[in-house]
Design a protein around this motif. Structure first.
Motif, PDB file in Angstrom:
ATOM      1  N   LYS A 133       0.995  -1.196  -0.052  1.00  0.00           N
ATOM      2  CA  LYS A 133      -0.150   0.038   0.129  1.00  0.00           C
ATOM      3  C   LYS A 133       0.827   1.201  -0.137  1.00  0.00           C
ATOM      4  O   LYS A 133       0.549   2.096  -0.770  1.00  0.00           O
ATOM      5  CB  LYS A 133      -1.072   0.098   1.224  1.00  0.00           C
ATOM      6  N   VAL A 134       2.117   1.275   0.632  1.00  0.00           N
ATOM      7  CA  VAL A 134       2.943   2.398   0.836  1.00  0.00           C
ATOM      8  C   VAL A 134       3.440   2.689  -0.430  1.00  0.00           C
ATOM      9  O   VAL A 134       3.728   3.776  -0.992  1.00  0.00           O
ATOM     10  CB  VAL A 134       3.981   2.128   1.702  1.00  0.00           C
ATOM     11  N   VAL A 135       3.647   1.501  -1.240  1.00  0.00           N
ATOM     12  CA  VAL A 135       4.154   1.511  -2.742  1.00  0.00           C
ATOM     13  C   VAL A 135       3.064   2.373  -3.587  1.00  0.00           C
ATOM     14  O   VAL A 135       3.354   3.097  -4.289  1.00  0.00           O
ATOM     15  CB  VAL A 135       4.851   0.345  -3.169  1.00  0.00           C
ATOM     16  N   LYS A 136       1.845   1.756  -3.538  1.00  0.00           N
ATOM     17  CA  LYS A 136       0.929   2.044  -4.393  1.00  0.00           C
ATOM     18  C   LYS A 136       0.473   3.752  -4.183  1.00  0.00           C
ATOM     19  O   LYS A 136       0.344   4.467  -4.921  1.00  0.00           O
ATOM     20  CB  LYS A 136      -0.232   1.365  -4.440  1.00  0.00           C
ATOM     21  N   ASP A 137       0.435   4.215  -3.007  1.00  0.00           N
ATOM     22  CA  ASP A 137       0.074   5.536  -2.499  1.00  0.00           C
ATOM     23  C   ASP A 137       1.108   6.489  -2.842  1.00  0.00           C
ATOM     24  O   ASP A 137       0.847   7.510  -2.709  1.00  0.00           O
ATOM     25  CB  ASP A 137      -0.189   5.332  -0.945  1.00  0.00           C
ATOM     26  N   ASN A 138       2.476   6.092  -2.886  1.00  0.00           N
ATOM     27  CA  ASN A 138       3.586   6.903  -3.088  1.00  0.00           C
ATOM     28  C   ASN A 138       4.413   6.667  -4.393  1.00  0.00           C
ATOM     29  O   ASN A 138       5.521   6.623  -4.572  1.00  0.00           O
ATOM     30  CB  ASN A 138       4.496   7.032  -1.895  1.00  0.00           C
ATOM     31  N   PHE A 139       3.515   6.053  -5.270  1.00  0.00           N
ATOM     32  CA  PHE A 139       4.212   5.516  -6.548  1.00  0.00           C
ATOM     33  C   PHE A 139       5.146   6.540  -7.374  1.00  0.00           C
ATOM     34  O   PHE A 139       6.324   6.029  -7.497  1.00  0.00           O
ATOM     35  CB  PHE A 139       3.386   5.013  -7.530  1.00  0.00           C
ATOM     36  N   TYR A 140       4.775   7.519  -7.411  1.00  0.00           N
ATOM     37  CA  TYR A 140       5.767   8.638  -8.091  1.00  0.00           C
ATOM     38  C   TYR A 140       6.818   9.348  -7.364  1.00  0.00           C
ATOM     39  O   TYR A 140       7.543  10.122  -7.943  1.00  0.00           O
ATOM     40  CB  TYR A 140       4.773   9.698  -8.969  1.00  0.00           C
ATOM     41  N   HIS A 141       6.607   9.256  -5.869  1.00  0.00           N
ATOM     42  CA  HIS A 141       7.731   9.762  -5.095  1.00  0.00           C
ATOM     43  C   HIS A 141       8.160   8.853  -3.997  1.00  0.00           C
ATOM     44  O   HIS A 141       8.294   9.289  -2.706  1.00  0.00           O
ATOM     45  CB  HIS A 141       7.135  11.259  -4.641  1.00  0.00           C
ATOM     46  N   LEU A 142       8.182   7.673  -4.266  1.00  0.00           N
ATOM     47  CA  LEU A 142       8.712   6.674  -3.283  1.00  0.00           C
ATOM     48  C   LEU A 142       9.846   6.851  -2.925  1.00  0.00           C
ATOM     49  O   LEU A 142      11.198   7.071  -3.276  1.00  0.00           O
ATOM     50  CB  LEU A 142       8.506   5.213  -3.975  1.00  0.00           C
ATOM     51  N   GLN A 143      10.077   7.057  -1.093  1.00  0.00           N
ATOM     52  CA  GLN A 143      10.792   7.247  -0.610  1.00  0.00           C
ATOM     53  C   GLN A 143      11.202   6.435   0.922  1.00  0.00           C
ATOM     54  O   GLN A 143      10.157   6.030   1.359  1.00  0.00           O
ATOM     55  CB  GLN A 143      11.253   8.749  -0.073  1.00  0.00           C
ATOM     56  N   ILE A 144      12.405   6.129   1.393  1.00  0.00           N
ATOM     57  CA  ILE A 144      12.377   5.445   2.517  1.00  0.00           C
ATOM     58  C   ILE A 144      11.540   5.976   3.550  1.00  0.00           C
ATOM     59  O   ILE A 144      10.822   5.324   4.364  1.00  0.00           O
ATOM     60  CB  ILE A 144      13.979   5.451   3.009  1.00  0.00           C
ATOM     61  N   ASP A 145      11.411   7.234   3.813  1.00  0.00           N
ATOM     62  CA  ASP A 145      10.579   7.944   4.871  1.00  0.00           C
ATOM     63  C   ASP A 145       9.206   7.340   4.919  1.00  0.00           C
ATOM     64  O   ASP A 145       8.893   7.343   5.911  1.00  0.00           O
ATOM     65  CB  ASP A 145      10.710   9.409   4.752  1.00  0.00           C
ATOM     66  N   GLU A 146       8.513   7.245   3.627  1.00  0.00           N
ATOM     67  CA  GLU A 146       7.121   6.828   3.364  1.00  0.00           C
ATOM     68  C   GLU A 146       7.149   5.210   4.157  1.00  0.00           C
ATOM     69  O   GLU A 146       6.042   5.041   4.717  1.00  0.00           O
ATOM     70  CB  GLU A 146       6.893   6.727   1.712  1.00  0.00           C
TER      71      GLU A 146
END
Length: 274
Positions: A133-146
């Motif tokens: 879900k973290v991957v899908k919700d932040n697909f275009y700005h994926l960072q470790i913090d997420e």
């Protein structure tokens, strides 16, 4: 903070004395200790073990060619070989794609509460879909913090899951299966996802450590260290061999820790009642 560009690519493709003592005092101490650790008589051990298994697709058994529930039939056979267990009743509440917040909500249903009250053991697989879900919700700005933020949410949900289970059945034993990295074999050069899975497993173990009747079973190494392919054709879920190995790992913990603790607890309850 660097972006996990490689992770974006693969995510798009694949979605725990005193010095002197009189002889009489010594004998009394030995007798007391012997009674405290006395083996439970076989006829006082329950003949039927009731197990509620809940969580995501690993409990449902996605990737199992037999369609019988992934690790469950393997584990059932192993448990029924135990001396004091004649039968194992499994209640499978696995749902494909389930996250920790969804499992928490389902545990509060009347149907699952009824099974929880009579269960001897609860086995959970949860957390993999929280990461996705973290991957899908932040697909275009994926960072470790997420992923760290997502981990905090997962920790809170997992704590509530534990409390919900124990509120219905304070004496039940709970086993939580850790996460594995399905990308480790095919993308071994991408270390970020492996680190994230390890961090989430550490969080799970931290939550489990707060409860005396809870146990963690790690399976990450099974998939990382194997030369054999343990994944289904989707390269994400376990195949038959993967589920069999998970069942063996679960059974190791049940034999060495969970069942002895359950028997000791039953014995102490019997002694108190008498």
């Amino acid at each position: 903070m660097k972006k996990l560009l490689p992770l974006l690519i693969i995510s798009a493709i694949f979605l725990s004395s005193c010095f002197k003592i009189e002889q009489k005092a010594i004998r009394q101490a030995k007798e007391t200790t012997a009674k405290a650790f006395e083996t439970i008589p076989a006829n006082e051990s329950p003949s039927t073990l009731t197990v509620l298994s809940a969580g995501d697709s690993l409990t449902l058994g996605v990737g199992d060619s037999t369609g019988q529930g992934g690790y469950l039939p393997y584990l059932e056979s192993m448990l029924e070989e135990e001396e004091h267990i004649k039968e194992v009743d499994f209640y499978n509440y696995g749902v494909k794609g389930n996250r920790s917040d969804q499992l928490l909500k389902r545990l509060q249903s009347n149907e699952m509460k009824e099974v929880l009250r009579k269960a001897d053991l609860v086995i959970l697989t949860i957390g993999g879909n929280d990461i996705m879900k973290v991957v899908k919700d932040n697909f275009y700005h994926l960072q470790i913090d997420e992923f760290m933020k997502g981990k905090d949410v997962f920790e809170n949900n997992l704590s509530e899951i534990m409390e919900t289970i124990l509120q219905e059945n304070p004496d039940v034993s709970i086993v939580l299966v850790g996460l594995y990295n399905p990308f480790s074999k095919w993308f071994s050069d991408i270390k970020e996802f492996d680190e994230i899975v390890s961090e989430w497993n550490n969080t799970t173990q931290s939550v489990i450590s707060r409860y005396p009747n809870a146990y963690y079973v790690g399976i990450k190494d099974l998939f990382t260290n194997s030369d054999e392919n343990l994944l289904y054709s989707d390269n994400f879920h376990p195949n038959d061999k993967g589920y069999e190995l998970i069942a063996h790992r679960l059974n190791e913990t049940l034999e060495s820790k969970v069942l002895p603790d359950m028997e000791k607890k039953s014995f102490m309850v019997t002694k108190e009642e008498n």
